[in-house]
Design a protein around this motif. Sequence first.
Motif, PDB file in Angstrom:
ATOM      1  N   VAL A   1       0.857  -1.128  -0.053  1.00 15.49           N
ATOM      2  CA  VAL A   1      -0.030  -0.022  -0.068  1.00 15.49           C
ATOM      3  C   VAL A   1       0.919   1.299  -0.102  1.00 15.49           C
ATOM      4  O   VAL A   1       0.694   2.113  -0.650  1.00 15.49           O
ATOM      5  CB  VAL A   1      -0.892  -0.019   1.389  1.00 15.49           C
ATOM      6  N   TYR A   2       1.845   1.128   0.843  1.00 15.39           N
ATOM      7  CA  TYR A   2       2.707   2.420   1.004  1.00 15.39           C
ATOM      8  C   TYR A   2       3.681   2.773  -0.266  1.00 15.39           C
ATOM      9  O   TYR A   2       3.667   3.900  -0.948  1.00 15.39           O
ATOM     10  CB  TYR A   2       3.799   2.164   2.101  1.00 15.39           C
ATOM     11  N   GLY A   3       4.000   1.688  -0.790  1.00 15.18           N
ATOM     12  CA  GLY A   3       4.734   1.598  -2.172  1.00 15.18           C
ATOM     13  C   GLY A   3       3.960   2.133  -3.269  1.00 15.18           C
ATOM     14  O   GLY A   3       4.421   3.056  -4.323  1.00 15.18           O
ATOM     15  N   GLN A   4       2.761   1.832  -3.466  1.00 18.53           N
ATOM     16  CA  GLN A   4       1.717   2.207  -4.586  1.00 18.53           C
ATOM     17  C   GLN A   4       1.059   3.650  -4.177  1.00 18.53           C
ATOM     18  O   GLN A   4       0.880   4.445  -5.168  1.00 18.53           O
ATOM     19  CB  GLN A   4       0.609   1.183  -4.736  1.00 18.53           C
ATOM     20  N   HIS A   5       0.750   3.967  -2.993  1.00 23.96           N
ATOM     21  CA  HIS A   5       0.061   5.274  -2.577  1.00 23.96           C
ATOM     22  C   HIS A   5       0.635   6.186  -1.656  1.00 23.96           C
ATOM     23  O   HIS A   5       0.028   7.155  -1.270  1.00 23.96           O
ATOM     24  CB  HIS A   5      -1.525   4.677  -2.228  1.00 23.96           C
ATOM     25  N   GLY A   6       1.685   5.745  -1.178  1.00 29.05           N
ATOM     26  CA  GLY A   6       2.492   6.584  -0.022  1.00 29.05           C
ATOM     27  C   GLY A   6       1.686   6.599   1.025  1.00 29.05           C
ATOM     28  O   GLY A   6       0.857   5.807   1.373  1.00 29.05           O
ATOM     29  N   ILE A   7       2.292   7.559   2.061  1.00 27.31           N
ATOM     30  CA  ILE A   7       1.521   7.647   3.443  1.00 27.31           C
ATOM     31  C   ILE A   7      -0.002   7.757   3.412  1.00 27.31           C
ATOM     32  O   ILE A   7      -0.537   7.572   4.318  1.00 27.31           O
ATOM     33  CB  ILE A   7       2.353   8.697   4.391  1.00 27.31           C
ATOM     34  N   ARG A   8      -0.433   8.623   2.273  1.00 23.57           N
ATOM     35  CA  ARG A   8      -1.793   8.820   2.234  1.00 23.57           C
ATOM     36  C   ARG A   8      -2.515   7.637   1.903  1.00 23.57           C
ATOM     37  O   ARG A   8      -3.773   7.348   2.451  1.00 23.57           O
ATOM     38  CB  ARG A   8      -2.069   9.869   1.081  1.00 23.57           C
TER      39      ARG A   8
END
Length: 320
Positions: free
Chosen positions: A164-171
Amino acid sequence: MATGYDGHFLAKTLLAGGVAGMTSKTAVAPLDRIKILLQAHKIGYKNHGVFSGLRAIIEKERFLGLYRGNGAQMVRVFPYAAVQFLSFEIYKKHLTNLYGSGHSIKFFAGSLAGVTAVTMTYPLDLVRARLAFITPDDLITAKSDGKTISLMERSMIINTLRQVYGQHGIRGLYRGLSPTLLAMIPHAGISFYSFERLKHLVFTHFPQFCSRQKDGSIVLSFPAKLLCGGISGAITQPIIYPLDVARRRSQLATADAETRKYGGNPMRTLLTIYREHGIISGLYRGMSINYIRAVPMVAVSFTAYEIMKQSLGLNTGLSS
Protein backbone atom coordinates in the motif's frame (compact mmCIF):
# COMPACT_ATOMS: atom_id res chain seq x y z
CA MET A 1 1.02 15.47 29.49
CA ALA A 2 1.08 14.02 32.98
CA THR A 3 -1.71 11.57 33.58
CA GLY A 4 -1.75 11.52 37.37
CA TYR A 5 -1.63 7.70 37.27
CA ASP A 6 1.28 5.51 38.36
CA GLY A 7 3.01 3.05 36.03
CA HIS A 8 1.26 0.01 37.49
CA PHE A 9 -2.17 1.48 36.82
CA LEU A 10 -1.24 2.42 33.26
CA ALA A 11 0.20 -1.02 32.50
CA LYS A 12 -2.75 -2.86 34.03
CA THR A 13 -5.28 -0.71 32.19
CA LEU A 14 -3.46 -1.19 28.88
CA LEU A 15 -3.44 -4.96 29.45
CA ALA A 16 -7.11 -5.05 30.45
CA GLY A 17 -8.15 -3.03 27.39
CA GLY A 18 -5.99 -5.03 24.98
CA VAL A 19 -7.28 -8.39 26.19
CA ALA A 20 -10.86 -7.12 26.09
CA GLY A 21 -10.43 -5.99 22.49
CA MET A 22 -8.86 -9.25 21.33
CA THR A 23 -11.54 -11.32 23.07
CA SER A 24 -14.44 -9.39 21.57
CA LYS A 25 -13.03 -9.20 18.03
CA THR A 26 -12.13 -12.90 17.89
CA ALA A 27 -15.65 -13.76 19.05
CA VAL A 28 -17.18 -12.06 16.00
CA ALA A 29 -14.36 -12.41 13.43
CA PRO A 30 -16.43 -14.48 10.93
CA LEU A 31 -19.21 -11.90 11.05
CA ASP A 32 -16.65 -9.11 10.55
CA ARG A 33 -15.35 -10.83 7.42
CA ILE A 34 -18.72 -11.35 5.75
CA LYS A 35 -19.72 -7.80 6.70
CA ILE A 36 -16.72 -6.41 4.79
CA LEU A 37 -17.48 -8.59 1.76
CA LEU A 38 -21.13 -7.51 1.75
CA GLN A 39 -20.41 -3.81 2.35
CA ALA A 40 -18.03 -3.69 -0.61
CA HIS A 41 -20.32 -5.78 -2.89
CA LYS A 42 -17.50 -8.26 -3.45
CA ILE A 43 -17.93 -10.34 -6.62
CA GLY A 44 -19.03 -13.84 -5.63
CA TYR A 45 -20.59 -12.59 -2.39
CA LYS A 46 -22.63 -9.50 -3.22
CA ASN A 47 -25.80 -11.53 -3.86
CA HIS A 48 -25.51 -13.44 -0.61
CA GLY A 49 -27.12 -12.75 2.72
CA VAL A 50 -25.41 -13.12 6.08
CA PHE A 51 -25.77 -16.85 6.65
CA SER A 52 -25.57 -17.90 3.01
CA GLY A 53 -22.41 -15.76 2.76
CA LEU A 54 -20.86 -17.53 5.74
CA ARG A 55 -21.68 -20.89 4.15
CA ALA A 56 -20.15 -19.72 0.86
CA ILE A 57 -16.91 -18.74 2.63
CA ILE A 58 -16.66 -22.19 4.21
CA GLU A 59 -17.40 -23.91 0.87
CA LYS A 60 -14.86 -21.84 -1.08
CA GLU A 61 -12.15 -21.28 1.53
CA ARG A 62 -12.86 -23.88 4.24
CA PHE A 63 -13.52 -23.05 7.88
CA LEU A 64 -10.36 -21.01 8.40
CA GLY A 65 -11.54 -18.67 5.65
CA LEU A 66 -13.96 -17.25 8.20
CA TYR A 67 -10.93 -15.88 10.04
CA ARG A 68 -9.02 -14.50 7.05
CA GLY A 69 -7.45 -11.20 8.13
CA ASN A 70 -7.96 -11.93 11.83
CA GLY A 71 -4.20 -12.05 12.39
CA ALA A 72 -3.97 -8.43 11.25
CA GLN A 73 -7.04 -7.75 13.36
CA MET A 74 -5.32 -9.03 16.51
CA VAL A 75 -2.15 -7.05 15.79
CA ARG A 76 -4.30 -3.94 15.44
CA VAL A 77 -6.95 -4.52 18.07
CA PHE A 78 -4.67 -5.06 21.08
CA PRO A 79 -3.03 -1.63 20.86
CA TYR A 80 -6.28 -0.06 19.63
CA ALA A 81 -8.40 -1.33 22.52
CA ALA A 82 -5.59 -0.80 25.03
CA VAL A 83 -5.15 2.84 23.96
CA GLN A 84 -8.91 3.43 23.76
CA PHE A 85 -9.72 2.17 27.26
CA LEU A 86 -6.67 3.82 28.83
CA SER A 87 -7.38 7.10 27.01
CA PHE A 88 -10.97 6.99 28.24
CA GLU A 89 -9.81 6.70 31.86
CA ILE A 90 -7.32 9.54 31.41
CA TYR A 91 -9.68 11.87 29.50
CA LYS A 92 -12.47 11.15 31.98
CA LYS A 93 -10.24 12.13 34.91
CA HIS A 94 -8.96 15.33 33.29
CA LEU A 95 -12.38 16.43 32.02
CA THR A 96 -13.88 15.77 35.46
CA ASN A 97 -11.16 17.88 37.07
CA LEU A 98 -11.84 20.69 34.60
CA TYR A 99 -15.64 20.64 34.37
CA GLY A 100 -16.86 18.60 37.31
CA SER A 101 -18.49 15.20 37.44
CA GLY A 102 -21.41 14.16 35.25
CA HIS A 103 -22.38 11.51 32.75
CA SER A 104 -21.99 13.88 29.79
CA ILE A 105 -18.26 13.97 30.55
CA LYS A 106 -18.13 10.27 29.65
CA PHE A 107 -19.48 10.98 26.17
CA PHE A 108 -16.69 13.46 25.43
CA ALA A 109 -14.07 11.24 27.08
CA GLY A 110 -15.24 8.28 25.00
CA SER A 111 -15.21 10.29 21.77
CA LEU A 112 -11.69 11.58 22.41
CA ALA A 113 -10.53 8.09 23.36
CA GLY A 114 -11.94 6.63 20.15
CA VAL A 115 -10.30 9.31 17.99
CA THR A 116 -6.96 8.80 19.77
CA ALA A 117 -7.01 5.02 19.33
CA VAL A 118 -8.11 5.15 15.67
CA THR A 119 -5.47 7.68 14.69
CA MET A 120 -2.69 5.65 16.31
CA THR A 121 -3.62 2.28 14.78
CA TYR A 122 -5.46 3.11 11.54
CA PRO A 123 -3.00 1.60 9.00
CA LEU A 124 -3.47 -1.80 10.62
CA ASP A 125 -7.25 -1.49 10.27
CA LEU A 126 -6.79 -0.80 6.57
CA VAL A 127 -4.56 -3.89 6.27
CA ARG A 128 -7.16 -6.00 8.07
CA ALA A 129 -9.86 -4.85 5.62
CA ARG A 130 -7.70 -5.60 2.57
CA LEU A 131 -6.80 -9.08 3.83
CA ALA A 132 -10.43 -9.86 4.63
CA PHE A 133 -11.35 -8.70 1.09
CA ILE A 134 -9.08 -11.30 -0.57
CA THR A 135 -10.79 -14.45 -1.88
CA PRO A 136 -9.44 -17.49 -3.77
CA ASP A 137 -10.73 -15.94 -7.02
CA ASP A 138 -8.37 -13.00 -6.49
CA LEU A 139 -5.43 -15.38 -6.18
CA ILE A 140 -6.37 -17.17 -9.41
CA THR A 141 -6.68 -13.80 -11.19
CA ALA A 142 -3.32 -12.69 -9.82
CA LYS A 143 -1.65 -15.80 -11.24
CA SER A 144 -3.32 -15.37 -14.63
CA ASP A 145 -2.11 -11.77 -14.77
CA GLY A 146 1.45 -12.92 -14.25
CA LYS A 147 1.70 -11.43 -10.79
CA THR A 148 4.02 -13.11 -8.30
CA ILE A 149 2.12 -12.32 -5.11
CA SER A 150 1.40 -15.61 -3.36
CA LEU A 151 -1.28 -16.36 -0.78
CA MET A 152 1.31 -16.42 1.97
CA GLU A 153 2.85 -13.13 0.85
CA ARG A 154 -0.48 -11.35 0.46
CA SER A 155 -1.62 -12.48 3.88
CA MET A 156 1.43 -10.98 5.57
CA ILE A 157 0.76 -7.75 7.42
CA ILE A 158 4.12 -6.12 6.72
CA ASN A 159 3.97 -7.08 3.04
CA THR A 160 0.53 -5.49 2.70
CA LEU A 161 1.71 -2.33 4.44
CA ARG A 162 4.69 -2.15 2.07
CA GLN A 163 2.46 -2.75 -0.94
CA VAL A 164 0.00 0.00 0.00
CA TYR A 165 2.77 2.44 0.93
CA GLY A 166 4.74 1.65 -2.23
CA GLN A 167 1.74 2.29 -4.48
CA HIS A 168 0.05 5.20 -2.70
CA GLY A 169 2.46 6.60 -0.10
CA ILE A 170 1.58 7.59 3.44
CA ARG A 171 -1.83 8.86 2.28
CA GLY A 172 -2.64 5.35 1.12
CA LEU A 173 -2.13 3.99 4.63
CA TYR A 174 -4.69 6.48 5.95
CA ARG A 175 -7.24 6.14 3.13
CA GLY A 176 -10.71 6.23 4.67
CA LEU A 177 -9.56 7.90 7.89
CA SER A 178 -11.97 10.85 7.57
CA PRO A 179 -15.21 8.80 7.63
CA THR A 180 -13.67 6.65 10.36
CA LEU A 181 -13.08 9.66 12.59
CA LEU A 182 -16.51 11.09 11.78
CA ALA A 183 -18.09 7.78 12.78
CA MET A 184 -15.87 7.29 15.80
CA ILE A 185 -16.88 10.50 17.57
CA PRO A 186 -20.53 9.47 18.09
CA HIS A 187 -19.74 5.74 18.17
CA ALA A 188 -17.17 5.72 20.95
CA GLY A 189 -18.84 8.59 22.76
CA ILE A 190 -22.28 6.96 22.83
CA SER A 191 -20.85 3.51 23.60
CA PHE A 192 -18.90 4.66 26.66
CA TYR A 193 -21.65 7.03 27.78
CA SER A 194 -24.36 4.38 27.43
CA PHE A 195 -22.38 1.70 29.23
CA GLU A 196 -21.43 3.97 32.11
CA ARG A 197 -24.98 5.34 32.34
CA LEU A 198 -26.53 1.87 32.31
CA LYS A 199 -23.96 0.69 34.81
CA HIS A 200 -24.93 3.57 37.13
CA LEU A 201 -28.62 2.75 36.60
CA VAL A 202 -28.13 -0.86 37.66
CA PHE A 203 -26.07 0.14 40.69
CA THR A 204 -28.74 2.62 41.76
CA HIS A 205 -32.02 0.88 40.95
CA PHE A 206 -31.25 -2.83 40.56
CA PRO A 207 -28.79 -3.74 43.35
CA GLN A 208 -29.90 -7.37 43.08
CA PHE A 209 -27.81 -7.56 39.88
CA CYS A 210 -24.67 -6.47 41.73
CA SER A 211 -22.27 -8.37 43.95
CA ARG A 212 -19.82 -7.37 46.67
CA GLN A 213 -16.13 -8.12 46.23
CA LYS A 214 -13.69 -9.18 48.95
CA ASP A 215 -12.32 -5.64 49.18
CA GLY A 216 -15.82 -4.31 49.88
CA SER A 217 -16.43 -2.78 46.44
CA ILE A 218 -19.72 -3.45 44.64
CA VAL A 219 -19.58 -4.54 40.99
CA LEU A 220 -22.06 -5.62 38.33
CA SER A 221 -22.84 -9.31 38.00
CA PHE A 222 -21.69 -11.06 34.83
CA PRO A 223 -25.16 -11.05 33.15
CA ALA A 224 -25.60 -7.36 34.03
CA LYS A 225 -22.25 -6.51 32.42
CA LEU A 226 -23.23 -8.32 29.22
CA LEU A 227 -26.66 -6.67 29.12
CA CYS A 228 -25.32 -3.15 29.65
CA GLY A 229 -22.62 -3.70 27.02
CA GLY A 230 -25.06 -5.19 24.52
CA ILE A 231 -27.55 -2.34 24.86
CA SER A 232 -24.83 0.28 24.48
CA GLY A 233 -23.62 -1.48 21.32
CA ALA A 234 -27.13 -1.60 19.85
CA ILE A 235 -27.84 2.08 20.43
CA THR A 236 -24.96 3.36 18.29
CA GLN A 237 -25.42 1.28 15.14
CA PRO A 238 -28.13 3.16 13.15
CA ILE A 239 -26.29 6.44 13.75
CA ILE A 240 -22.85 5.52 12.51
CA TYR A 241 -23.41 2.65 10.07
CA PRO A 242 -23.44 4.63 6.75
CA LEU A 243 -20.09 6.16 7.72
CA ASP A 244 -18.76 2.68 8.45
CA VAL A 245 -19.80 1.61 4.94
CA ALA A 246 -18.06 4.68 3.49
CA ARG A 247 -14.95 3.88 5.51
CA ARG A 248 -14.74 0.34 4.16
CA ARG A 249 -15.39 1.50 0.60
CA SER A 250 -12.60 4.09 0.90
CA GLN A 251 -10.19 1.57 2.41
CA LEU A 252 -10.84 -0.86 -0.44
CA ALA A 253 -10.91 1.76 -3.19
CA THR A 254 -7.57 0.57 -4.56
CA ALA A 255 -8.11 -3.13 -3.93
CA ASP A 256 -9.58 -3.86 -7.39
CA ALA A 257 -11.24 -2.20 -10.39
CA GLU A 258 -14.74 -2.56 -8.97
CA THR A 259 -13.99 -0.40 -5.93
CA ARG A 260 -11.78 2.39 -7.34
CA LYS A 261 -14.61 4.84 -7.84
CA TYR A 262 -15.16 5.02 -4.07
CA GLY A 263 -11.84 6.70 -3.33
CA GLY A 264 -13.13 10.26 -2.94
CA ASN A 265 -13.88 12.27 0.18
CA PRO A 266 -16.44 10.85 2.69
CA MET A 267 -19.44 12.85 1.40
CA ARG A 268 -18.69 11.99 -2.23
CA THR A 269 -18.33 8.32 -1.30
CA LEU A 270 -21.65 8.38 0.54
CA LEU A 271 -23.36 10.07 -2.43
CA THR A 272 -21.89 7.55 -4.87
CA ILE A 273 -23.10 4.64 -2.74
CA TYR A 274 -26.55 6.23 -2.41
CA ARG A 275 -26.90 6.93 -6.15
CA GLU A 276 -25.82 3.45 -7.18
CA HIS A 277 -27.42 1.31 -4.48
CA GLY A 278 -29.85 3.47 -2.50
CA ILE A 279 -30.34 3.44 1.25
CA ILE A 280 -31.17 -0.16 2.16
CA SER A 281 -28.90 -1.90 -0.36
CA GLY A 282 -26.19 0.75 -0.19
CA LEU A 283 -25.81 2.94 2.88
CA TYR A 284 -27.21 0.25 5.17
CA ARG A 285 -25.92 -2.76 3.24
CA GLY A 286 -24.97 -5.41 5.80
CA MET A 287 -26.76 -3.62 8.64
CA SER A 288 -28.44 -6.82 9.81
CA ILE A 289 -25.10 -8.53 10.23
CA ASN A 290 -23.74 -5.46 11.96
CA TYR A 291 -26.39 -5.81 14.65
CA ILE A 292 -25.67 -9.53 14.94
CA ARG A 293 -21.95 -8.81 15.41
CA ALA A 294 -21.91 -5.41 17.12
CA VAL A 295 -24.20 -6.20 20.03
CA PRO A 296 -22.26 -9.25 21.28
CA MET A 297 -18.93 -7.64 20.35
CA VAL A 298 -19.52 -4.54 22.47
CA ALA A 299 -21.07 -6.66 25.23
CA VAL A 300 -18.02 -8.96 25.33
CA SER A 301 -15.62 -6.02 25.08
CA PHE A 302 -16.99 -4.10 28.07
CA THR A 303 -17.54 -7.29 30.05
CA ALA A 304 -14.02 -8.56 29.43
CA TYR A 305 -12.61 -5.14 30.32
CA GLU A 306 -14.54 -5.03 33.60
CA ILE A 307 -13.51 -8.60 34.47
CA MET A 308 -9.85 -7.89 33.64
CA LYS A 309 -9.94 -4.74 35.78
CA GLN A 310 -11.40 -6.70 38.68
CA SER A 311 -8.79 -9.46 38.36
CA LEU A 312 -5.99 -6.87 38.22
CA GLY A 313 -7.28 -5.02 41.27
CA LEU A 314 -8.53 -1.93 39.44
CA ASN A 315 -11.73 -0.19 40.52
CA THR A 316 -14.83 -1.12 38.51
CA GLY A 317 -17.42 -0.03 41.02
CA LEU A 318 -19.91 2.82 40.98
CA SER A 319 -18.45 6.12 39.81
CA SER A 320 -19.91 9.59 39.52
